[in-house]
Design an enzyme around this catalytic site. Structure first.
Site, mmCIF file in Angstrom:
data_model
loop_
_atom_site.group_PDB
_atom_site.id
_atom_site.type_symbol
_atom_site.label_atom_id
_atom_site.label_comp_id
_atom_site.label_asym_id
_atom_site.label_seq_id
_atom_site.Cartn_x
_atom_site.Cartn_y
_atom_site.Cartn_z
ATOM 1 N N LYS A 112 -30.869 24.282 107.995
ATOM 2 C CA LYS A 112 -29.789 23.883 108.759
ATOM 3 C C LYS A 112 -28.537 23.219 107.780
ATOM 4 O O LYS A 112 -29.150 22.251 107.129
ATOM 5 C CB LYS A 112 -29.982 23.275 110.126
ATOM 6 C CG LYS A 112 -30.317 22.065 109.994
ATOM 7 C CD LYS A 112 -30.897 21.494 111.637
ATOM 8 C CE LYS A 112 -29.727 21.330 112.361
ATOM 9 N NZ LYS A 112 -30.061 20.801 113.896
ATOM 10 N N SER A 114 -28.249 22.317 118.071
ATOM 11 C CA SER A 114 -27.551 22.465 116.907
ATOM 12 C C SER A 114 -28.088 23.365 115.697
ATOM 13 O O SER A 114 -27.761 23.704 114.596
ATOM 14 C CB SER A 114 -27.056 21.155 116.299
ATOM 15 O OG SER A 114 -28.158 20.359 115.759
ATOM 16 N N SER A 163 -31.757 19.632 119.911
ATOM 17 C CA SER A 163 -31.325 20.488 118.891
ATOM 18 C C SER A 163 -32.337 21.464 118.401
ATOM 19 O O SER A 163 -31.887 22.542 117.685
ATOM 20 C CB SER A 163 -30.373 19.947 118.059
ATOM 21 O OG SER A 163 -29.429 19.223 118.336
#
Length: 470
Positions: A83, A158, A182
């Site tokens: 990420k 996220s 997340s």
């Protein structure tokens, strides 16, 4: 052989280690998947194809020249993606923000060190919300990350880009980070298994700008075994998680709860689909021989303010040039301003409260081996739902609402009301996709359950997930 992207990660690793597949074959296949799927899904911000192929060639050369007794790295030739909050040397880390300069990272971050050092090959960087602050992966620098099962819906956040990439077969599994849900939120939205390890289990992925020690790295995967394979590298210790998955757990006492520390300030009613997922989880767990009963958990109503203060402290300290502040999203800009105006004494007061909240909550959870909740209170939300930028189905925010940071945040807390208290308590938890709104796996929208374990119960959570067929 089946299409490479359909292979479970454990089988793909075996094929790479036996020489049945080369690292170059596998890397080229997944890069082609990304080229085909990413334009509609928005899972990747940056794809590092030439670099990945060079790393794959080096992996194949290692395989060819090694002595038969020389062990291969544990993730030899396995593709992954990081990420875009994680530094990978020589690749820009955007943090999902238009307010930052685009400079290549000078060195690998701890998470990249752990996985690339284990032989994994990075294919690129995946979509995130700005600074990882939200439960959806939309920002001002790249297209939003979309749900592979319904392109109008969000993949969550996220770690939303990573979850979409795994669910769409662009990578076999991926590391995520979880400071308030997340990993578990996008796993639930995308029909994956997402494991948040307990505090301190995975050193890589922890953040220096995290005063409450909320953030931990963990796996996003399509099965408990695949998650265990990745966790063995993320959390090197005396536990072999992959071996443990094959052992059935003993009968457990599992407490079911819809109570949330957000319920006092943001009263919410779970969607019928969330209750359907919870009912499915109860049936599966009961059928597996576990004792499942209702648990009443009481949470202190001061929690929302204290958590929000701790959660947003880091963005207040982010190094952003004053003339670029206007490029931040409304939510980031609002919470950054509040964090900068807050005194150190106020932050310390909130941190002290969260430690007391942890002790109180652990005392209540101790009556049970596991706590069961829905993973999400609502089905995966439309892209633009939280920010007010969506249009069209009558349930979306009105145009006048767009840009309201507090409304955005409230919707996130109502969407995922059972996530953040697990981070505050430092406990492990797993999201398991037990229900589909279409009634058949892969049809409709995925919905999941969350199981919260005691400290050190990562193996147990994976065993229970495997026992339920995941």
């Amino acid at each position: 052989m089946a299409d490479i992207h359909h292979l479970p990660a454990v089988q793909l690793r075996a094929a790479l280690r036996s020489g049945e597949l080369s690292a170059r074959e596998v890397t080229a296949h997944f890069l082609a998947r990304i080229e085909e799927s990413n334009p509609r899904l928005g899972a990747f911000i940056t794809v590092t194809g030439p670099r990945a192929m060079a790393e794959a060639a080096a992996a194949d050369a290692l395989f060819a020249r090694r002595h038969p007794d020389q062990p291969l790295p544990p993730l030899h030739g396995m593709p992954v993606a990081f990420k875009d909050l994680t530094d990978v040397a020589g690749v820009v880390t955007t943090h999902g923000s238009a307010a930052l300069d685009r400079r290549p990272a000078p060195a690998d971050g701890a998470l990249a060190v752990a996985l690339r050092g284990a032989g994994a090959i990075s294919l690129g960087k995946t979509q995130v919300p700005e600074f990882g602050l939200t439960a959806y992966s939309e920002n001002r620098i790249a297209p939003p990350s979309r749900n592979p099962y319904a392109l109008s819906r969000s993949s969550g956040g996220s770690s939303g880009g990573s979850a979409a990439a795994v669910a769409a077969g662009m990578v076999p599994f991926a590391p995520g980070t979880d400071g308030g849900g997340s990993i578990r939120i996008p796993a639930a939205a995308c029909g994956l298994l997402g494991l948040k390890p307990g505090r301190g289990v995975v050193r890589a992925g922890e953040s220096s700008g995290d005063p409450a020690r909320l953030v931990v790295a963990g796996p996003l995967a399509r099965s408990a075994a695949d998650a265990a394979l990745l966790l063995d590298v993320l959390a090197p210790n005396d536990t072999n998680y992959l071996d443990a998955v094959d052992r059935a757990p003993a009968s457990l006492r599992i407490g079911v709860s819809l109570d949330s520390p957000w319920g006092g300030i943001f009263p919410f009613t779970p969607d019928p689909e969330a209750r359907d997922a919870l009912d499915a989880g109860v049936r599966l767990l009961t059928g597996a021989g576990h004792d499942v009963a209702e648990a009443e958990i009481r949470y202190d109503n001061r929690y929302p303010d204290a958590f929000t203060t701790a959660w947003t402290a880091g963005v207040g300290a982010a190094r952003i040039a004053p003339h670029r502040e206007a490029l931040l999203t409304p939510l980031t800009r609002t919470f950054r301003r509040r964090a900068q105006q807050r005194s150190a004494a106020k932050l310390n007061e909130c941190l002290a409260f969260l430690r007391q909240f942890e002790r109180d909550t652990l005392a209540q959870y101790s009556a049970w081996d596991l706590i069961l909740t829905p993973a999400l209170a609502q089905t995966p939300r439309p892209v633009g739902w939280f920010t007010g930028s969506g249009h069209g189905d009558g349930r979306w925010p009105s145009p006048e609402w767009a840009g309201d940071a507090d409304g955005d945040y409230r919707r996130q807390c109502e969407f995922a009301p059972w996530s953040s208290m697990v981070n505050v308590c430092g406990l492990p938890a797993v999201s398991i996709p037990v229900h589909w709104t279409g009634g058949i796996p892969g049809e409709g929208l995925p919905m999941g359950i969350q199981l919260i374990g005691r400290s050190g119960s990562e193996s147990l959570l994976l065993q229970v997930a495997a026992q339920l067929g995941f």
